[in-house]
Motif scaffolding. Structure first.
Motif, mmCIF file in Angstrom:
data_model
loop_
_atom_site.group_PDB
_atom_site.id
_atom_site.type_symbol
_atom_site.label_atom_id
_atom_site.label_comp_id
_atom_site.label_asym_id
_atom_site.label_seq_id
_atom_site.Cartn_x
_atom_site.Cartn_y
_atom_site.Cartn_z
ATOM 1 N N GLY A 81 37.235 -8.422 32.804
ATOM 2 C CA GLY A 81 36.151 -8.208 31.852
ATOM 3 C C GLY A 81 35.113 -9.313 31.854
ATOM 4 N N ALA A 82 33.917 -8.972 32.316
ATOM 5 C CA ALA A 82 32.814 -9.936 32.298
ATOM 6 C C ALA A 82 32.091 -9.799 30.955
ATOM 7 N N VAL A 83 32.826 -10.055 29.883
ATOM 8 C CA VAL A 83 32.332 -9.785 28.530
ATOM 9 C C VAL A 83 31.937 -11.087 27.825
ATOM 10 N N HIS A 84 31.498 -10.936 26.589
ATOM 11 C CA HIS A 84 31.003 -12.081 25.834
ATOM 12 C C HIS A 84 32.070 -13.167 25.655
ATOM 13 N N ALA A 142 43.305 -9.681 29.734
ATOM 14 C CA ALA A 142 42.593 -8.409 29.878
ATOM 15 C C ALA A 142 41.688 -8.220 28.664
ATOM 16 N N LEU A 143 40.380 -8.247 28.886
ATOM 17 C CA LEU A 143 39.431 -8.310 27.773
ATOM 18 C C LEU A 143 38.399 -7.195 27.757
ATOM 19 N N THR A 144 38.544 -6.160 28.609
ATOM 20 C CA THR A 144 37.455 -5.177 28.681
ATOM 21 C C THR A 144 37.505 -4.130 27.563
ATOM 22 N N HIS A 145 38.698 -3.894 26.956
ATOM 23 C CA HIS A 145 38.871 -2.768 26.023
ATOM 24 C C HIS A 145 38.884 -1.432 26.747
ATOM 25 N N ASP A 146 38.723 -1.440 28.076
ATOM 26 C CA ASP A 146 38.633 -0.185 28.828
ATOM 27 C C ASP A 146 39.912 -0.013 29.652
ATOM 28 N N ILE A 149 40.095 -0.240 33.434
ATOM 29 C CA ILE A 149 40.035 -1.557 34.087
ATOM 30 C C ILE A 149 41.259 -2.395 33.712
ATOM 31 N N ASP A 150 41.512 -2.528 32.404
ATOM 32 C CA ASP A 150 42.585 -3.417 31.939
ATOM 33 C C ASP A 150 43.975 -3.013 32.442
ATOM 34 N N ALA A 167 46.406 -9.232 26.298
ATOM 35 C CA ALA A 167 45.423 -8.148 26.263
ATOM 36 C C ALA A 167 44.768 -8.075 24.889
ATOM 37 N N LEU A 168 43.459 -7.901 24.925
ATOM 38 C CA LEU A 168 42.674 -7.796 23.696
ATOM 39 C C LEU A 168 42.888 -6.429 23.061
#
Lengths: 233, 107
Positions: A81-84, A142-146, A149-150, A167-168
């Motif tokens: 996850g390329a997230v915030h 794992a941070l995408t929530h998707d 992907i996760d 995992a988020l």
């Protein structure tokens, strides 16, 4: 020291395999030990401690002094996850000594502008994971929530005994995730190792605070893990 | 396990492959306030080129000088350094600690 020994030491490190070089200081005799050799070695307890702590040490064996040059792979953090949160987590993890890799097939997120100076893989986990070769010295967040992907990243991380897997997501999201992972063949035993919701409970709210809670949990597991988890290293 | 240490061992192997005489020095024991932790490496070649650190600069000169002897006779040594005036080496650690350094030839 034979050049062959030195080159093997360098090769083991390049391959991210833990090794201890045992040197008898009196005679200069040397041997190399891997985690698989520990049980049969006369210095088993001290070697196990070396693999666990990553610290080199001098040991007295009778009247002789023996030096253990301990080499464990540097810890690595792989983030899905390329997230915030990842934007805050990357510089913190790097300054704490982790090699950091980000996986996110969504090219709008995974841009070098958002993530300068980090190993950024803008591809699906199925493509990236074999080359990354997750290992017991790797932490995975794992941070995408998707789930698309996760989940793939979590399945691989648990199968390869990564020292930390988190995992988020809320408890309800996590319950659904557990069902999906079980369907993909992950055992309940492996699932018990999954940290979810991810991070220490410090009441974190902002992305930066959540990044702190994740990194703190990862470091806690890294420094306190039992020897047994490293047998496959 | 630091990148710098890895570079030191890579350099030592590379120099030896080139046919140079090479010595590897390793901090094996420390007491009190020591500048570099146990396991720190210093690689020295026959011309006195060196990479890495066993003391952050205090005793490197003495180790480099000893390296020539180790290259010549091939026997490993265990050297001890304390504060300057208390050692036979005339060099020492300004921080007041003591370190023991194992010096071996790469053959």
């Amino acid at each position: 020291m034979d050049l062959a020994v030195l080159e093997r030491l360098n090769a083991e490190r390049a391959a991210r395999r833990a090794t201890i070089l045992v040197t008898e200081l009196g005679s200069g005799r040397q041997r190399m030990v891997t985690p698989l050799d520990v049980a049969a070695d006369p210095l088993a307890d001290r070697l196990a401690e070396g693999f666990r702590t990553g610290r080199s040490a001098l040991v007295e064996v009778g009247d002789d002094k023996v030096f253990l040059t301990v080499q464990v792979p540097s810890p690595r953090l792989v983030i899905a996850g390329a997230v915030h949160i990842s934007q805050a987590l990357v510089p913190m993890a790097k300054s704490a000594g982790f090699d950091v890799t980000i996986i996110d097939p969504r090219t709008a997120f995974a841009t070098p502008e958002r993530f300068p100076q980090v190993d950024l893989r803008a591809e699906w986990p199925d493509i990236v994971l074999p080359a990354l070769a997750l290992d017991p010295f790797t932490a995975v967040a794992a941070l995408t929530h998707d789930p698309k992907i996760d989940d793939a990243v979590l399945v691989d991380a648990l199968a390869r005994d990564c020292f930390y897997v988190g995992a988020l997501g809320s408890r309800r999201t996590h319950a659904a995730r557990v069902e999906r992972l079980v369907e993909r063949g992950v055992t309940r035993e492996k699932l018990a190792r999954l940290h979810a919701p991810i991070g220490l409970d410090i009441g974190a709210v902002s992305p930066s605070e959540i990044a702190v809670s994740i990194l703190a949990e990862v470091i806690g597991v890294l420094r306190r893990r039992p020897v047994a988890t490293e047998r496959t290293g | 396990m630091f990148a710098r240490e890895e570079d030191v061992l890579e350099a030592a192997a590379g120099w030896r492959r080139e046919g140079r005489g090479v010595v590897l020095a390793t901090v094996v024991e420390t007491w009190g306030s020591a500048p570099r932790p146990v396991g720190s490496h210093l690689a020295v070649d026959e011309a006195g080129n060196f990479l890495g650190s066993v003391s952050g600069g205090c005793v490197e000169g003495a180790v480099v000088a000893e390296a020539a002897e180790v290259i010549a006779d091939g026997r490993p040594r265990l050297l001890e350094f304390g504060v300057a005036d208390e050692t036979a080496w005339q060099v020492g650690l300004s921080c007041g600690g003591r370190i023991r350094v194992y010096v071996e030839k790469v053959s």
